[in-house]
Design an enzyme around this catalytic site. Structure first.
Site, PDB file in Angstrom:
ATOM      1  CB  SER A 186      -9.943   0.524  -0.445  1.00  0.00           C
ATOM      2  OG  SER A 186      -8.764   0.756  -1.082  1.00  0.00           O
TER       3      SER A 186
ATOM      4  CG  ASP B  77      -2.230   0.590   1.046  1.00  0.00           C
ATOM      5  OD1 ASP B  77      -2.251   1.808   0.830  1.00  0.00           O
ATOM      6  OD2 ASP B  77      -3.244  -0.123   1.079  1.00  0.00           O
TER       7      ASP B  77
ATOM      8  CG  HIS C 140      -5.519   3.331   1.347  1.00  0.00           C
ATOM      9  ND1 HIS C 140      -5.180   2.031   1.115  1.00  0.00           N
ATOM     10  CD2 HIS C 140      -6.833   3.441   1.183  1.00  0.00           C
ATOM     11  CE1 HIS C 140      -6.274   1.387   0.791  1.00  0.00           C
ATOM     12  NE2 HIS C 140      -7.289   2.203   0.823  1.00  0.00           N
TER      13      HIS C 140
END
Ligand SMILES: *[C@@H]1O[C@H](CO)[C@@H](O)[C@H](O)[C@H]1NC(C)=O
Ligand SMILES: *[C@@H]1O[C@H](CO)[C@@H](O)[C@H](O)[C@H]1NC(C)=O
Ligand SMILES: *[C@@H]1O[C@H](CO)[C@@H](O)[C@H](O)[C@H]1NC(C)=O
Ligand SMILES: *[C@@H]1O[C@H](CO)[C@@H](O)[C@H](O)[C@H]1NC(C)=O
Ligand SMILES: *[C@@H]1O[C@H](CO)[C@@H](O)[C@H](O)[C@H]1NC(C)=O
Ligand SMILES: *[C@@H]1O[C@H](CO)[C@@H](O)[C@H](O)[C@H]1NC(C)=O
Length: 881
Positions: A411, A201, A239
């Site tokens: 996600s 990520d 994220h």
């Protein structure tokens, strides 16, 4: 000069194992190449490196016989040149060495030996894996403490995390049948201890109080900045931390808890800047003995017109992880299905999500409805909870004592599945990658049983393109895992390809022959016999791969489906209204899990049809099919060897083993870029109401309004467009009535199911209002055309990011300027991607926020110093070429 450099490097590098960590790259000072050396060839690695005059950097991490080489990169190319002067020279040299002349002089002989020991040499380009635009979001009002079931669970388990009651995916008070159901697993004493999941990520805030104790530094690496730890540096590096929190946020007094709160997370940073294919490949194998699960919430753009997958090198890494990761039990790759459903995108057009090696996870919202963004396809395995109908996922955020209330998209669904798998692996560490998939198929729960997308499979299970086999239930999953008998090793049947009316495709992807696609479609079939099963040691069917060669003047018109001998139909490609690509399907590989456990003997037929439009037409040239499954006799199982996907059709007759010289000259990896329709994702993602009454693939779109029994408004309207008209909205009243009815029923079910009556309270309905987050628009804009060398990968985060500093991202685009769209005639892409013709070089779209939205959160001050433009991680992209 050449020779000493190469030899010195060689002396310093252990040849059989990779170094402790990948070495730092600098694409502004060097050009990087990947050499695939034939260890059985006549020339040693040293000789090859010496002959090439390149500098050996290191082994390509876990990929055996792959070596990273470099040369000082002062080699400026003409704009728009596809050429790499070094590879051109190399190819010319190589073809000279393979000329058929009989009596060679000694140097030529030696050259021939060297050339024959080089299986492949390819240039590495930097490519940006890009994140999705964040909307501005109104901060969640802090809820006053309530006496709720979450509090009771918290009390019993000693959970002090202040936001735990907001984590509806763990305890859903309003819709108790819709949650991950991990709390009973915790009560069994299973919390993920000993399992490591890697977040592939952006950054991971390993200093966060909520993650520090569960952070695994050894399995972490930053492939963007080439430093050991994946520190979030950019303003939007949120994220990875948020996804990590869903899995392994500690049981403490910070934010909430993770699903496997005693498991560990590693951070592998690849999304915060451009990286090369070999670095992506290395990332997917990083620490793969100790790391069990790779959580991947990114992929090709979800624009409804891309058809793209991992390059050959990356595919090799995935297969390497499957065969050798976790001591041979196989790495578990979990991929988010994608957020492009509203653009007609489907996860079978993404080579990561339609891989048999990925567990593909789509989303449902807190009411169990299908959120409009979540992509459907025959490769979808399961769904789990994420944003929609006004609620998001609550998880750890970057910073001290920080919590995010705005996480979502597919996600956020993938990490929830990762958390469940971590719990199961803690209970049964010996589960292989296929056991994990089998348990998904067997324990997923049917939701919205009246949804017309459900069908019954030949094995008697329910399957839906939107939900896969249903929603993951941690308790059912772990219980089944404890009792599970491990599957036998994998085997496969590769059916001979069928060529239709002399259909052929050359290495340039030029297609000729084939049958015209007529109204009603073109059919073809092949028969699987009992003998084939026996010859291939094949016991039980799991995945089905179908490759198709179809030429068409508008790819989005094409529909492909297969029907099994038992009459089960898998839609592989549905219509994609934005896909106007003219390259057709040059051997694209689809996947279906719908035939899992079906008896495959008999006739499989394929139907290829289009919209019968006057303006567009195409031809069906041929297809092939591979059936994957468990073996009869584990001792006779062969090791799968990945083949070069770039082959002409019909496939050439099998050639003797390596080395093959000359026939397939090495190429520089072709760069690709894709554009995206402007604003294909409307704003207010998390607010839009989900649905459960539309089939994923139907000819005509169903009527747009159609309130259901639960008085669901349309996705476009949403229930809670804003706080203000929420109260005024009549729909809200109906919605609340519907919710009361559902609540009554579900509460009854929940009482029975949890056998724990008495802890539900009414009076939570107001939280529909207070929990509502007014989402901003996430208007997305294709920004054109700077870095031709970039191929985009997007983070499947519909609205998890939060910033108004978009200029920084634009900078990124500018800094990534390169002219290295090389196209040497055949493509490096996985499975013949869409762009047969070189595109105008594009740079990836960058987020554009709707600045009219005033509701900005006040936390911009937390941005890290590296935010904005031009810090190190971007610079090397800009200077590359
Ligand atoms: C790469 O090398 C150049 C020139 O030596 C240097 O200016 C730059 O900072 C380096 N970049 C990285 C990321 O190390
Ligand atoms: C909250 O729950 C506790 C027991 O867990 C109970 O003693 C208390 O009376 C409850 N408070 C309210 C306001 O219902
Ligand atoms: C893997 O785990 C073992 C045992 O805990 C440890 O010794 C080793 O250093 C770890 N290796 C990596 C690459 O994390
Ligand atoms: C295919 O090619 C062969 C030989 O070139 C030819 O005889 C045959 O007619 C062709 N078939 C079709 C359907 O075009
Ligand atoms: C591919 O195209 C190039 C130039 O367009 C041509 O030189 C080459 O022969 C073609 N290759 C094949 C296999 O048709
Ligand atoms: C060589 O590498 C390129 C780039 O990764 C790839 O496209 C090609 O298929 C490879 N060829 C062989 C024969 O491995």
């Amino acid at each position: 000069m050449k020779l000493p450099l190469g030899l010195v490097a060689l002396l310093l590098i252990p040849l059989t194992a990779h170094a402790v960590a990948p070495s730092k790259r600098n694409h502004s000072t060097h050009d990087y190449y990947v050499l695939e050396h034939d260890p059985h060839g006549s020339a040693s690695l040293e000789e090859v490196v010496d002959a090439l005059g390149l500098e050996l950097v290191e082994q390509a991490w876990e990929l055996q016989n792959h070596w990273i080489l470099r040369r000082p990169g002062r080699h400026v190319q003409a704009p728009h040149s596809n050429a790499d002067d070094f590879l051109d020279e190399f190819n010319e040299w190589r073809s000279r060495t393979t000329s058929t002349s009989q009596d060679l002089k000694p140097p030529e002989k030696r050259a021939r030996l060297v050339a024959s020991s080089i299986r492949n040499l390819s240039r590495q380009h930097l490519r940006q894996r890009v994140k999705r635009a964040p909307p501005p979001v109104r901060p969640e009002p802090t809820n006053q403490q309530k006496n709720t079931s979450a509090h009771i669970v918290a009390e019993r388990l000693g959970i002090l995390d202040p936001e735990f009651p907001q984590q509806w995916h763990l305890v859903n008070e309003e819709f108790p049948m819709h949650m991950v159901n991990a709390t009973p697993v915790w009560e069994m004493g299973i919390t993920g201890e000993g399992i490591i999941a890697a977040m592939v990520d952006d950054g991971l805030d390993y200093e966060s109080e909520d993650l520090a104790e569960n952070f695994d530094a050894e399995g972490s690496y930053d492939f963007n900045d080439h430093v050991p730890l994946p520190k979030p540096v950019l303003f939007d590096d949120h994220h990875g931390t948020r996804c990590a929190g869903q899995i392994a946020a500690g049981k403490n007094n910070v934010c909430g808890v993770g699903i496997a709160y005693k498991s560990k997370v590693a951070g592998i940073r690849i999304l915060s800047g451009p990286i090369s294919d070999i670095d992506e490949a290395s990332a997917l194998n990083y620490g793969f003995q100790n790391t069990s699960i790779y959580s991947c919430s990114w992929g090709p753009p979800d624009d409804g017109r891309s058809m793209e997958g991992p390059s050959y090198l990356i595919q090799k890494a995935v297969v390497n992880g499957i065969l050798n990761g976790r001591g041979g039990k196989g790495s578990i790759f979990v991929f988010a299905s994608g957020n492009g459903a509203a653009s007609g995108d489907q996860c079978n057009f993404d080579g990561y999500t339609n891989s048999i090696y990925s567990v593909t996870v789509a989303a449902i919202d807190y009411k169990g409805l299908h959120p409009y963004y979540s992509e459907a396809c025959a490769a979808n395995m399961v769904v789990t909870y994420s944003s929609g109908s006004g609620k998001n996922i609550v998880t750890t955020d970057v910073g001290q004592n920080k919590c995010s209330h705005i996480h979502g998209g597919t996600s956020a669904a993938a990490p929830n599945a990762v958390g469940v798998f971590a719990l199961a692996l803690a209970a049964r560490p010996e589960l292989t990658w296929r056991d994990i998939q089998h348990l998904c198929v067997r324990t997923a729960q049917e939701i919205n049983p009246d949804d017309p997308d459900w069908e019954t499979t030949a094995a008697g299970r329910r399957f839906s393109y939107k939900y896969g086999f249903g929603s993951l239930n941690a308790y059912e999953y772990v219980k089944a895992a404890q009792a599970w008998t491990l599957v036998t090793p994998q085997t496969w049947i590769e059916m001979p390809a069928i060529q239709i009316s002399n259909g052929t495709m050359d290495l340039n992807r030029t297609m000729t022959g084939g049958d015209p696609i007529v109204p009603g479609g073109v059919h073809s079939s092949m028969t699987v016999t009992k003998d084939m099963l026996e010859q291939n040691n094949f016991a039980k069917l799991e995945h089905v791969n179908v490759r198709v060669w179809i030429s068409h003047t508008q790819r989005g018109d094409v529909e492909v489906e297969i029907t099994s001998p038992k009459g089960i139909r898998s839609v592989l490609a549905g219509r994609r209204k934005y896909d106007r690509d003219q390259g057709g399907f040059p051997g694209w590989r689809f996947m279906s899990v719908k035939h899992w456990d079906e008896d495959p003997i008999g006739e499989w037929s394929i139907r290829v049809s289009d919209q019968s439009s006057e303006d567009h037409s195409g031809r069906f040239l041929g297809w092939s099919m591979t059936l994957w499954g468990s073996s009869i006799d584990a001792k006779q199982v062969k090791t799968f060897v990945l083949k070069d996907p770039d082959t002409p059709f019909p496939l050439p007759p099998p050639v003797p083993e390596q080395p093959d010289t000359g026939s397939a000259p090495p190429s520089a990896s072709t760069t690709k870029s894709h554009s995206k329709p402007t604003a294909h994702l409307p704003g207010d993602h998390g607010d839009a109401e989900g649905e459960a009454d539309k089939p994923a693939f139907s000819g005509a779109s169903p009527p747009s309004s159609g309130p259901t029994a639960t008085l669901t408004p349309t996705a476009d309207e949403g229930w809670f467009p804003s706080m203000a008209n929420l109260v005024a909205s009549q729909k809200w009243v109906f919605g609340a009535i519907g919710a009361v009815v559902i609540f009554g029923i579900s509460a009854g079910i929940f009482f029975y199911w949890r056998r724990r009556p008495g802890f539900l309270r009414k009076g939570k309905y107001t939280s529909l209002m207070t929990d509502d987050v007014a989402m901003g628009s996430i208007d997305q804009e294709q920004r054109s055309s700077l870095g031709g060398g970039t191929r985009t990968k997007e983070l499947y985060d519909a609205f998890g990011e939060l910033s108004d500093d978009e200029d920084a991202n634009e900078e990124t685009g500018l800094h990534s300027q390169r002219n290295d769209t090389r196209n040497t005639g055949f493509h490096s892409g996985f499975l013949e991607d869409d762009d047969a013709t070189p595109l105008e070089p594009h740079y990836k779209d960058e987020p554009e926020l709707d600045h009219s939205r005033a509701d900005r959160p006040p936390d911009d001050g937390t941005r890290s110093p590296g935010s904005g433009s031009g810090d190190g991680s971007w610079v090397h992209a800009s200077e590359g070429r």
